[in-house]
Design an enzyme around this catalytic site. Structure first.
Site, PDB file in Angstrom:
ATOM      1  N   LYS A  25       0.836  -1.201   0.000  1.00  0.00           N
ATOM      2  CA  LYS A  25       0.000   0.000   0.000  1.00  0.00           C
ATOM      3  C   LYS A  25       0.871   1.252   0.000  1.00  0.00           C
ATOM      4  O   LYS A  25       0.624   2.204  -0.739  1.00  0.00           O
ATOM      5  CB  LYS A  25      -0.914  -0.003   1.228  1.00  0.00           C
ATOM      6  N   SER A  26       1.906   1.238   0.850  1.00  0.00           N
ATOM      7  CA  SER A  26       2.769   2.425   0.966  1.00  0.00           C
ATOM      8  C   SER A  26       3.423   2.750  -0.364  1.00  0.00           C
ATOM      9  O   SER A  26       3.521   3.913  -0.764  1.00  0.00           O
ATOM     10  CB  SER A  26       3.871   2.182   1.981  1.00  0.00           C
ATOM     11  N   ARG A  30       2.454   6.116  -3.088  1.00  0.00           N
ATOM     12  CA  ARG A  30       3.552   7.041  -3.409  1.00  0.00           C
ATOM     13  C   ARG A  30       3.820   7.046  -4.915  1.00  0.00           C
ATOM     14  O   ARG A  30       3.995   8.102  -5.528  1.00  0.00           O
ATOM     15  CB  ARG A  30       4.830   6.618  -2.668  1.00  0.00           C
ATOM     16  N   ASP A  52      -7.741   2.433  -0.255  1.00  0.00           N
ATOM     17  CA  ASP A  52      -6.833   3.578  -0.205  1.00  0.00           C
ATOM     18  C   ASP A  52      -6.243   3.918  -1.579  1.00  0.00           C
ATOM     19  O   ASP A  52      -6.045   5.089  -1.910  1.00  0.00           O
ATOM     20  CB  ASP A  52      -5.704   3.319   0.802  1.00  0.00           C
ATOM     21  N   ASN A  94     -10.448   7.184   3.971  1.00  0.00           N
ATOM     22  CA  ASN A  94      -9.673   7.145   5.218  1.00  0.00           C
ATOM     23  C   ASN A  94      -8.208   6.913   4.881  1.00  0.00           C
ATOM     24  O   ASN A  94      -7.475   6.270   5.628  1.00  0.00           O
ATOM     25  CB  ASN A  94     -10.212   6.021   6.110  1.00  0.00           C
ATOM     26  N   SER A 175       3.999  11.617  13.189  1.00  0.00           N
ATOM     27  CA  SER A 175       3.831  10.726  12.043  1.00  0.00           C
ATOM     28  C   SER A 175       4.904  11.073  11.025  1.00  0.00           C
ATOM     29  O   SER A 175       5.185  12.257  10.787  1.00  0.00           O
ATOM     30  CB  SER A 175       2.441  10.914  11.427  1.00  0.00           C
ATOM     31  N   SER A 176       5.478  10.048  10.432  1.00  0.00           N
ATOM     32  CA  SER A 176       6.490  10.308   9.404  1.00  0.00           C
ATOM     33  C   SER A 176       5.818  10.703   8.087  1.00  0.00           C
ATOM     34  O   SER A 176       6.481  11.110   7.144  1.00  0.00           O
ATOM     35  CB  SER A 176       7.356   9.068   9.203  1.00  0.00           C
ATOM     36  N   GLN A 177       4.476  10.568   8.031  1.00  0.00           N
ATOM     37  CA  GLN A 177       3.797  10.876   6.768  1.00  0.00           C
ATOM     38  C   GLN A 177       3.850  12.356   6.407  1.00  0.00           C
ATOM     39  O   GLN A 177       3.748  12.719   5.247  1.00  0.00           O
ATOM     40  CB  GLN A 177       2.338  10.430   6.835  1.00  0.00           C
ATOM     41  N   GLU A 353      -4.968  -0.597  14.779  1.00  0.00           N
ATOM     42  CA  GLU A 353      -6.385  -0.853  14.484  1.00  0.00           C
ATOM     43  C   GLU A 353      -7.151  -1.203  15.762  1.00  0.00           C
ATOM     44  O   GLU A 353      -8.319  -0.914  15.922  1.00  0.00           O
ATOM     45  CB  GLU A 353      -6.511  -1.981  13.460  1.00  0.00           C
ATOM     46  N   ARG A 398      -4.729  -7.848  10.593  1.00  0.00           N
ATOM     47  CA  ARG A 398      -3.551  -8.648  10.993  1.00  0.00           C
ATOM     48  C   ARG A 398      -3.890  -9.713  12.037  1.00  0.00           C
ATOM     49  O   ARG A 398      -3.265 -10.768  12.080  1.00  0.00           O
ATOM     50  CB  ARG A 398      -2.431  -7.746  11.490  1.00  0.00           C
ATOM     51  N   LYS A 433      -8.643  -4.966   4.193  1.00  0.00           N
ATOM     52  CA  LYS A 433      -7.883  -3.714   4.311  1.00  0.00           C
ATOM     53  C   LYS A 433      -6.597  -3.755   3.505  1.00  0.00           C
ATOM     54  O   LYS A 433      -6.211  -2.772   2.885  1.00  0.00           O
ATOM     55  CB  LYS A 433      -7.593  -3.430   5.789  1.00  0.00           C
TER      56      LYS A 433
END
Ligand code: DC
Length: 686
Positions: A25-26, A30, A52, A94, A175-177, A353, A398, A433
């Site tokens: 996803k990450s 990007r 997402d 989200n 957050s590193s985001q 979560e 998870r 998810k």
């Protein structure tokens, strides 16, 4: 994807074969943004299909990027740094990985090129902070308004006058985001001068910043990193499309299959494609942890091969701060270790979560494990005696994926031979998810003794509603479905098509032997293909039923179709309907149902069915036909239609089909756990 209320996973004895995992996803989001900002066209392969990524694709489309998607490949023609649309309203669900970088990019573009953009999401998104990013962008001259609460989306970005002489500061300890967002967007305005970003506070989640830097480099932007405090985007940086780019498979998703290989990859390894040891994702370091517990892992640039190494697994005491997500998998692997495993420095589990430390402890204890939990650690000692458990999953993908690994319990060092336990995963759809087809993928590589796979049989006379009942149950339980009558119907159809005399037993038997071999047969829901041609309608006709009934009385025909029927017994379970499912084919079924209804009622149902499909029909004739067929099926010498001794009888003459299926589902649920005690007494890894 399994959309059932729960999923029972039978005891598993082996794992092997190749899986392709869904994209990260990450990386996906990007890459989509970078491609959207670049000049020219980028072909993105192996994109993750998830909520997402969908909102990011929608946003790019709204902003004027040309998109062309086929399956998991998308071709994006980017904006090349120039706004194509001056006003837009973007809904970002989200997806933090869409909201943060799009905010930075559109704030900078609107400050330099004008335009007004609003960015919003679901209510939960409006509770997720974005103030640190807004506070980094406002001093640069971007006009950003928080239209709800200050520091949270929704946002309105409306112009401004850019001034890049001041240093750009952002907090890195929440957050590193936010840093990722600036790194991804600032090259839009780095033509005239180099840009320096200074991080305030201790930067968290460094592996995610590494992903960002790595992908920027793939798009031609080589950021200078000074420790983790200062990042410099060189003057003249421009997004350059790499032309084609592959999204790596998700390393956190890989952990479950690495674990499966370490537990049960004995005859053949579990091979993962799409991610290798050189992955840019932080969670790939799960490999080191899995090796420390005993996994034998070989790797190449884009693949991993895992098999069991030392056994039982070795208990470890490990700092897991660098792999918080994948470390959950270690907690379940600990069930198969000798001694106590301690996972430390995992405080972040408490704010994911769900409170993952508490959830993990509660569910591991259900299986019989001893668990000690602390504020930032968990200690797991394997069960002295395993227990059947229904695992609550807390809407946490998870939790569901981890606990599927408990199904390998017959292999555990402390397992009692002949007492495999059943694992129920509640709300399995939560895996959507990140990995919608997780369970399907697991069942592709997992192996077991067919006798351990639960079966429900539904037998009964023609038009009793067996087919509807059986297929409803299969859907509700996520099980395989066998309509055994269709095999006799198919045989009969070929016999008629070839002009074979139905009384020529040898010739008819020869046809039955070819079904599923020389004559290919494929089912898809209620559709049937025979040698590539759809024959569903032909098979449903009354004449096909009569022919099937006739040839099914031939003992050698029945024998020829046995293996084909047994092959339907696949993970995670089977619902089979017919005449002799409970008596002959699956005598060890966990639940046998004998369905009846009066002949008048059945004739009326068949009549209504035919009329609704536009066929002409005569009730009296149908009734007579049914009686002939019933008599033949009941009185034939081999496998006559009769209830198994241990069958439960259900007369559904006065029941709706919903009531019938609820009744039988209730019987099945009450009978849980369904472990065949006669199977698996001599359990060896497959
Ligand atoms: O269930 P159905 O109507 O599609 O079955 C067609 C015929 O096939 C039925 O009249 C008898 C035969 N049959 C059988 O002998 N054994 C089964 N397990 C299923 C069907």
């Amino acid at each position: 994807m399994y959309t059932t209320d729960f999923l029972d996973i039978p005891p598993l004895l082996g794992a092997g074969g190749t899986v392709r995992l869904p994209g990260s996803k990450s990386i996906s989001n990007r890459v989509l943004l970078l491609a959207g900002l670049s000049e020219g066209t980028t072909v993105v392969h192996d994109l993750l299909a998830s909520d997402d990524t969908r909102v990011m694709l929608d946003a790019l489309r709204t902003l004027g990027c040309a998109l062309d998607q086929t399956d998991d490949t998308v071709r994006i023609t980017g904006l090349g740094g120039t706004l194509a649309v001056q006003n837009a309203s973007l809904f970002l669900g989200n997806a933090g990985t869409a909201m943060r970088p799009l905010t930075a990019a559109l704030a900078l573009l609107s400050a330099t090129q004008g335009g007004t953009f609003t960015l919003s999401g679901v209510p939960r998104m409006h509770e997720r902070p974005i103030g640190d990013l807004v506070n980094a962008l406002r001093p640069l001259g971007c006009h950003i308004e928080c239209t709800g609460q200050e520091g949270y989306p929704p946002l309105r970005l409306a112009g401004g006058t850019l001034n890049l002489s001041a240093p750009i500061r952002v907090r890195g300890d929440v957050s590193s985001q936010f840093l990722t967002a600036l790194l991804l967007a600032l090259p839009l305005v780095s033509q005239p001068q180099a840009l320096t970003i200074e991080v305030e506070g201790e930067l968290i989640s460094k592996p995610y910043i590494e992903i960002t830097l790595n992908l920027l480099a793939r798009f031609g932007i080589h950021v200078e990193r000074h420790g983790w405090e200062r990042f410099v985007i060189p003057q003249g940086s421009r997004y350059q499309s790499p032309g084609e780019i592959h999204v790596e498979a998700d390393a956190s998703s890989a952990s479950y299959f690495i674990a499966a290989g370490a537990l049960a990859g004995t005859r053949q390894p579990v091979r993962l494609e799409g991610v290798g040891a050189a992955s840019i994702q932080g969670d790939i370091r799960f490999i080191e942890a899995a090796r420390a517990m005993g996994a034998q892992i070989n790797s190449g640039p884009n693949w991993l091969e895992v098999r069991r190494g030392s056994w039982p697994l070795t208990a470890v005491d490990m700092d897991c701060n660098h792999i918080p997500d994948a470390a959950m998998t270690l907690a379940v692997m600990a069930l198969y270790a000798q001694g106590t495993t301690r996972l430390r420095n995992i405080a972040s589990w408490r704010v994911k979560e769900t409170d993952r430390i508490a959830a993990m402890a509660t569910e591991l204890r259900k299986l019989g494990a001893s668990v000690v939990e602390g504020e930032d650690f968990i200690e797991v000692t394997p069960p002295a005696q395993w227990q059947h458990a229904s695992i609550h999953t807390y809407d946490d993908h998870r939790m569901a994926m981890c606990f599927a690994l408990a199904a390998f319990n017959p292999l555990a060092p402390m397992a009692v031979p002949g007492r495999p336990i059943s694992v129920r995963i509640e709300d399995p759809r939560c895996v959507g998810k990140t990995f919608p087809d997780f369970f399907e993928t697991l069942f592709q590589v997992a192996q077991t003794d067919p006798a351990l796979i639960p079966v429900i049989t539904i037998d009964g006379p023609t038009a009793s509603g067996k087919g509807t009942l059986a297929s409803t149950l299969a859907t509700r339980l996520g099980y395989q479905f066998l309509d055994s009558g269709s095999l006799y119907r198919v045989t009969g159809l070929v016999v008629s098509q070839r002009g074979i005399d139905p009384d020529d037993h040898a010739a008819v038997t020869a046809v039955a032997r070819q079904i599923g071999q020389e004559i290919s047969l494929r089912f898809d829901g209620h559709k049937v293909w025979l040698d590539g041609l759809e024959v569903s309608e032909h098979l449903r006709q009354e004449s096909a039923g009569q022919m099937a009934s006739r040839i099914s009385a031939i003992p050698t025909v029945r024998q020829a179709l046995v293996d084909l029927q047994l092959n339907f017994r696949g993970l995670p379970g089977l619902v089979a309907d017919g005449r002799d499912m409970g008596t002959v084919i699956f005598p060890d079924a966990g639940l046998k149902v004998f369905l009846t209804a009066t002949v008048q009622e059945r004739a009326e149902r068949r009549y209504n069915q035919l009329i609704s499909k536009g066929f002409s029909a005569n009730l009296a004739e149908i009734c007579a036909d049914l009686e002939v067929r019933d008599l033949r099926d009941r009185t034939r010498a081999v496998s006559p239609l009769q209830p198994a001794q241990d069958a439960r009888m259900l007369d559904n003459s006065a029941l709706t089909s919903e009531r019938s299926s609820e009744t039988v589902l209730g019987w099945w649920v009450d009978g849980w756990p369904h472990v065949n005690v006669n199977a698996g007494t001599d359990v060896k890894p497959i």
